[in-house]
Design an enzyme around this catalytic site. Structure first.
Site, PDB file in Angstrom:
ATOM      1  N   LYS A  74       0.839  -1.206   0.000  1.00 20.08           N
ATOM      2  CA  LYS A  74       0.000   0.000   0.000  1.00 20.08           C
ATOM      3  C   LYS A  74       0.868   1.247   0.000  1.00 20.08           C
ATOM      4  O   LYS A  74       0.616   2.198  -0.746  1.00 20.08           O
ATOM      5  CB  LYS A  74      -0.928  -0.008   1.232  1.00 20.08           C
ATOM      6  N   GLN A  83      -4.070  -1.306   9.904  1.00 23.40           N
ATOM      7  CA  GLN A  83      -4.040  -2.632   9.293  1.00 23.40           C
ATOM      8  C   GLN A  83      -4.640  -3.658  10.256  1.00 23.40           C
ATOM      9  O   GLN A  83      -4.253  -3.737  11.421  1.00 23.40           O
ATOM     10  CB  GLN A  83      -2.584  -2.999   8.931  1.00 23.40           C
ATOM     11  N   ASP A 110     -10.697   3.422   5.190  1.00 20.79           N
ATOM     12  CA  ASP A 110     -11.145   2.025   5.089  1.00 20.79           C
ATOM     13  C   ASP A 110     -12.627   1.913   5.437  1.00 20.79           C
ATOM     14  O   ASP A 110     -13.184   0.804   5.464  1.00 20.79           O
ATOM     15  CB  ASP A 110     -10.297   1.110   5.984  1.00 20.79           C
TER      16      ASP A 110
END
Ligand code: NAD
Length: 307
Positions: free
Chosen positions: A63, A107, A130
């Site tokens: 990423k 994450q 996200d």
């Protein structure tokens, strides 16, 4: 695609179109870069990773690399596995406070002693790239404009590239996690599909899946979805990524779908790797640009008011 039983026509000659997720992802990234070039400053992404799970480390590096290649600011804050919830919270707060960071990604999975929902709630909803903050999850369910989780957003982009209108289509989602399964079902519902959400306790799952014009699986069990689960001609989106050891300390990533069987029956199918994975990263970049555009717009307004 014309309308037979469902929207999928059963032709008899079978071999699925295999989606090139990398190619589609490149298009999404180029669009994001184009939009970014119209902004006053480069978009900024902040990633928090806790512990040294090898798969998570690989995903985070991927990423960061992709974001930097696109010209974004991309910072990773690494914490040890035993950091504890307070330190993870502080890391999020530090990115929340930064003017130059527009998107924050924590994450997952987090260590067991860190409460994931509390950490998601700590992220500034306008930086929640996200889409896991309650506010963005609620916006998605209610159909208002928010930040949508990257993986389901990527799946939707793939599905749309094959079937632009999902009105009345039968869609089945396997898995009901907050990060993939639930938002995926919400997105399909918002597109007027008839959606069945299945999970580990679903009975007769094979028969339910066989009804699906669009089948999305997000489980993490290699080979779970057999060819016999798939309706001929269906769109099959395989989100699953499981690292399977292949000897010599090496791994191969496998999806949920028994690909060799499914490719003979589906109309369109995503491979693993090279399907949903690259789209997830591409959508992270486009969400970061979206968040940046909103924030930079708000910052400009605030300056005008102050002047
Ligand atoms: P999760 O563990 O939170 O959820 C798994 C889901 O699968 C649960 O809803 C569970 O009920 C369901 N399930 C388990 N066994 C089942 C069975 N036998 N039949 C039907 N349903 C079953 O996982 P997640 O975070 O949603 O991720 C799912 C998979 O997708 C994992 O392999 C993960 O690595 C992968 N993933 C990939 C990407 C990507 O970018 N490609 C992104 C996120 C997740």
């Amino acid at each position: 695609m014309s309308r037979g039983s469902g929207w999928i026509v059963q032709t008899g000659e079978m071999s699925a179109t295999i989606v090139d997720g990398r190619k589609l992802a490149n298009e999404v990234v180029l669009e994001a870069m184009e939009r970014a070039s119209t902004l006053g400053r480069r978009p900024g992404l902040g990633v928090v990773i806790v512990g040294n799970d090898p798969a998570s480390q690989i995903y985070v590096r991927g990423k960061q690399k992709r974001a930097q290649e696109a010209g974004f600011l991309a910072e990773v804050m690494e914490l040890p596995a035993d950091a504890g919830e307070a330190r993870v919270h502080e890391a999020v707060e530090a990115f929340n406070a930064r003017e130059d960071i527009d998107g924050i990604l924590v994450q997952l999975p987090l260590p067991e002693d860190v409460n994931t929902l509390r950490i998601m709630a700590a992220i500034d909803p306008e930086k929640d790239v996200d889409g896991l903050h309650t506010l963005n999850a609620g916006r998605l369910v209610q159909g208002s404009d928010g930040l949508i989780p990257c993986t389901p957003l990527g799946c939707m982009t793939i599905i749309h590239s094959v079937m632009p209108d999902l009105t009345g289509v039968h869609a089945v989602v396997i898995g009901n996690s907050n990060i993939v399964g639930k938002p995926m079902a919400s997105l399909l519902l918002a597109e007027r599909a008839t959606v069945v959400q299945t999970h580990i306790h679903t009975r007769n799952i094979e028969a339910i899946c066989r009804e699906a014009d669009v089948l999305v699986t997000a489980v993490g069990k290699p080979g779970l979805v057999r060819g016999s689960w798939i309706k001929p001609g269906a769109i099959v989106i395989d989100v699953g990524t499981t690292r399977v050891p292949v000897g010599d300390g090496r791994y191969r990533v496998r999806g949920d779908v028994a690909f060799e069987e499914a490719v003979e029956i589906a109309g369109t199918i995503t491979p693993v790797p090279g399907g949903v994975g690259p789209m997830t990263i591409a959508c992270l970049l486009s969400n970061t640009v979206k968040a940046s555009a909103r924030r930079q717009g708000m910052q400009r307004k605030a300056r005008v008011v102050a002047d």
